[in-house]
Scaffold this motif. Structure first.
Motif, short mmCIF file in Angstrom:
data_model
loop_
_atom_site.label_atom_id
_atom_site.label_comp_id
_atom_site.label_asym_id
_atom_site.label_seq_id
_atom_site.Cartn_x
_atom_site.Cartn_y
_atom_site.Cartn_z
N PRO A 450 0.83 -1.23 0.00
CA PRO A 450 0.00 0.00 0.00
C PRO A 450 0.85 1.27 0.00
O PRO A 450 0.84 2.04 0.95
N ILE A 451 1.58 1.49 -1.08
CA ILE A 451 2.48 2.63 -1.12
C ILE A 451 1.71 3.94 -1.18
O ILE A 451 2.14 4.96 -0.61
N HIS A 452 0.55 3.95 -1.85
CA HIS A 452 -0.24 5.18 -1.93
C HIS A 452 -0.79 5.57 -0.56
O HIS A 452 -0.83 6.76 -0.21
N SER A 453 -1.18 4.59 0.23
CA SER A 453 -1.64 4.88 1.59
C SER A 453 -0.50 5.39 2.45
O SER A 453 -0.68 6.30 3.27
N PHE A 454 0.69 4.82 2.27
CA PHE A 454 1.85 5.29 3.02
C PHE A 454 2.18 6.74 2.64
O PHE A 454 2.48 7.56 3.51
N ALA A 455 2.12 7.05 1.34
CA ALA A 455 2.39 8.43 0.90
C ALA A 455 1.38 9.39 1.50
O ALA A 455 1.72 10.50 1.94
N LEU A 456 0.12 8.98 1.54
CA LEU A 456 -0.92 9.81 2.15
C LEU A 456 -0.66 10.00 3.63
O LEU A 456 -0.81 11.12 4.18
N LEU A 457 -0.23 8.95 4.32
CA LEU A 457 0.07 9.04 5.75
C LEU A 457 1.19 10.04 6.02
O LEU A 457 1.08 10.89 6.93
N VAL A 458 2.25 9.98 5.22
CA VAL A 458 3.35 10.93 5.39
C VAL A 458 2.86 12.35 5.17
O VAL A 458 3.22 13.28 5.90
N THR A 459 2.04 12.54 4.15
CA THR A 459 1.50 13.87 3.87
C THR A 459 0.67 14.40 5.03
O THR A 459 0.80 15.56 5.44
N LEU A 460 -0.18 13.55 5.60
CA LEU A 460 -1.02 13.97 6.72
C LEU A 460 -0.17 14.33 7.94
O LEU A 460 -0.50 15.27 8.67
N ILE A 461 0.91 13.58 8.17
CA ILE A 461 1.78 13.89 9.30
C ILE A 461 2.39 15.27 9.12
O ILE A 461 2.41 16.09 10.06
N PHE A 462 2.86 15.57 7.91
CA PHE A 462 3.46 16.88 7.66
C PHE A 462 2.43 17.99 7.79
O PHE A 462 2.75 19.10 8.21
N ARG A 463 1.20 17.70 7.41
CA ARG A 463 0.15 18.72 7.54
C ARG A 463 -0.28 18.88 8.99
O ARG A 463 -0.69 19.97 9.41
N PHE A 464 -0.22 17.81 9.77
CA PHE A 464 -0.75 17.86 11.12
C PHE A 464 0.21 18.53 12.10
O PHE A 464 -0.23 19.10 13.10
#
Length: 564
Positions: A450-464
């Motif tokens: 699930p690389i797309h989910s991992f990329a989304l998770l990283v993005t959310l961390i940076f936004r949060f």
């Protein structure tokens, strides 16, 4: 006797390297027994002025006094708020529905009165009077403030102020979320407050509702505050125009507002509202005039400016680098190279030399480190304390540097690596980081990873992360406004942490729920087809230059590690 507010040459700037000016040499006097409205467009500085009066923003220059007592007192190099002044006013912030700390409305009222040290009997009497004045039923006292409607929360915020019986009311958009009955109750409260010889400063866009009450109107425009105009000037208007437009026209006639920039051509019959076609034509004409006014001096200057000077003018010093300058993949690769060479150092002397090399690389981005000055300072103190503890020996009692040196070395390595990574938070946007992960490792999706989910998770961390910091600053401001704290801004006093930490966590959970709803609304989590990208990243000359510099610096640091 109620004292008046006096602002003399007050200027306020933002924190950080850019130091944007928010208020410019403000000279104002707010008199007791009067209601003064602060009006102006969004972002003009109205709320900033109100927060400056309340001590929530430290002034860069100038002086604020309540009567003869200064709001800020200087103790050595430090400036502290004057506690007696804080007790003479109450502030209602713009988003009062997000200020609650405790589980019931009664507890919120008692918390607001805590700095005033009133007796339990008097507190109950004040609560009863405040709830009645704000138009709230007593049965709401045992309700959770978050379960109240927006209008009820706005009234509860006003009740919290009235329970403290301040001499001055500082209100930011008090009519927002109120119905007609609520606005009438607010007007009655303001009239009673003025009749008692007390004063009020009100920020509002709802000129029509509050103008009949006002004794003076001050206009805030781009950080400048125009002298308060008598409200009588705003009451003398023609009967044909809507009330807000009549008020604005009268204020312009009294020189309290600048001349209207967007003016539609005169129309027969004196109709106050332009048609959509006329408004669009007037807006286009105004924008064309502004663009031509900017282009002419720039074109004239460019004709006599060398290319290098033109580039310097286009990118003035002091401005933060753009977040799309480098490909995130190049940044991460450069960071890993330099971090590995820093962690390879085996002595403090070698680390100091390697840190000098790293400092040279960070010089163009030093402004991005200013906002982290507090974190860096705290970590440096942590190194000193842990190093001192790790070197202590009790039998016999002594300090051994040989025991402390490994710990200090590792902590200092982490500090330099941390400094190296801090600019990346500003040089990489979450979306570009997500896209770089997807482009680099997207092929793993064929292996059901699930690389797309991992990329989304990283993005959310940076936004949060910025959201977490922003929410903490907001609660620190609320603690100062309601708890009358005199500690430095952006910090929560120890005695108030117990009241802030739980609401802070609740607020973060609420933000997470809103983010989850937004993701669901945009289709995340549904059956995925082949994604369509709005843009694709490509390595460019700046990226290859960055990697070359990182390789050279890493080689120098490895040579230092091998030789020392």
């Amino acid at each position: 006797m109620v004292a008046d507010w006096t602002l003399k040459e007050v200027s306020v700037v933002t924190d950080g390297p850019e130091r944007k000016t928010l208020l410019k040499n403000v000279n104002m006097r707010f008199e007791p027994g009067k209601i003064t409205l602060l009006v102006g467009r969004n972002g003009a500085g109205k709320s900033t002025l109100l927060e400056t009066l309340a001590g929530l923003r430290e002034v860069r220059s100038g002086e604020i006094k309540l009567g003869e007592t200064p709001l800020w007192m200087k103790k050595g190099r430090l400036r502290r708020l004057n506690a007696p002044v804080l007790l003479q006013f109450g502030l209602s912030m713009q988003h009062s529905e997000s200020q609650w700390f405790l589980s019931t409305a009664r507890a919120e009222l008692l918390y607001s009165m805590k700095p005033y040290k009133v007796t339990a009997k008097e507190a109950e009497q004040r609560i009863e009077r405040a709830m009645a004045s704000a138009g709230l039923d007593a049965e709401l006292l045992e309700r959770d403030p978050w379960t109240l409607s927006g209008g009820q929360q706005r009234r509860l915020s006003l009740a919290c102020l009235l329970a403290c019986e301040p001499e001055w009311l500082l209100l930011d958009e008090p009519t927002a979320g109120l119905d007609a009955v609520g606005i009438r109750s607010l007007c009655a409260v303001l009239e009673a407050h003025r009749a008692a010889g007390r004063g009020a400063v009100v920020v509002t866009h709802d000129i029509g509702a509050l103008l009949p009450l006002a004794d003076a109107v001050a206009v805030v425009e781009d950080g400048n505050v125009r002298e308060a105009a008598p409200a009588a000037a705003a009451h003398a208007h023609a009967a044909a125009a809507p009330e807000a437009l009549r008020a604005l026209a009268a204020l312009r006639g009294a020189a309290a507002l600048p001349p209207q920039e967007l003016a539609a051509p005169a129309r027969s019959g004196g109709a106050p509202w332009p048609s959509p076609r006329e408004a669009a034509a007037a807006a286009a004409e105004q924008l064309a005039r502004r663009d031509s006014g900017r282009a002419e001096p720039l074109a004239a200057a460019a004709a006599h400016t060398p290319p290098a000077a033109a580039q310097a003018a286009a990118a003035p010093s002091g401005r933060s680098p753009r977040a799309d300058t480098f490909d995130p993949r190049a940044l991460v690769a450069a960071y890993l190279l330099l971090a590995a060479s820093l962690l390879a150092q085996r002595s403090l002397a070698a680390l100091a030399l390697a840190a000098c090399v790293t400092a040279l690389l960070l010089m163009p981005y030093r402004q991005l480190l200013y906002r982290w000055a507090g974190v860096i300072r705290a970590y440096a103190y942590f190194i000193v304390i842990v190093g001192a503890i790790s070197g202590i020996r009790f039998r016999p009692f002594a300090f051994e540097w040989s025991s402390a040196e490994p710990t200090v070395l590792r902590l200092c390595q982490l500090l330099v690596v941390m400094l190296l990574g801090m600019p990346m938070l500003q040089l990489v946007t979450p979306l570009r980081l997500q896209r770089s992960i997807q482009q680099t490792f997207g092929w793993l999706a064929r292996l059901h990873i699930p690389i797309h989910s991992f990329a989304l998770l990283v993005t959310l961390i940076f936004r949060f992360i910025p959201l977490l910091a922003g929410e903490w600053e907001r609660f620190a401001k609320l603690a100062h406004a309601r708890g009358k704290a005199i500690t430095p801004q952006r910090s929560v006093p120890v005695r108030m942490i117990y009241a802030v930490i739980v609401p802070y966590i609740r607020s973060i959970v609420r933000l997470a729920e809103q983010m989850a709803d937004a993701l669901e609304a945009r289709g995340f989590g549904l059956a995925r087809q082949k994604p369509t990208y709005g843009f694709r990243l490509r390595l460019g000359k700046p990226d290859f230059l960055l990697l070359t510099v990182a390789l050279l610096a890493s080689a120098i640091e490895l040579i230092i590690a091998a030789s020392l």
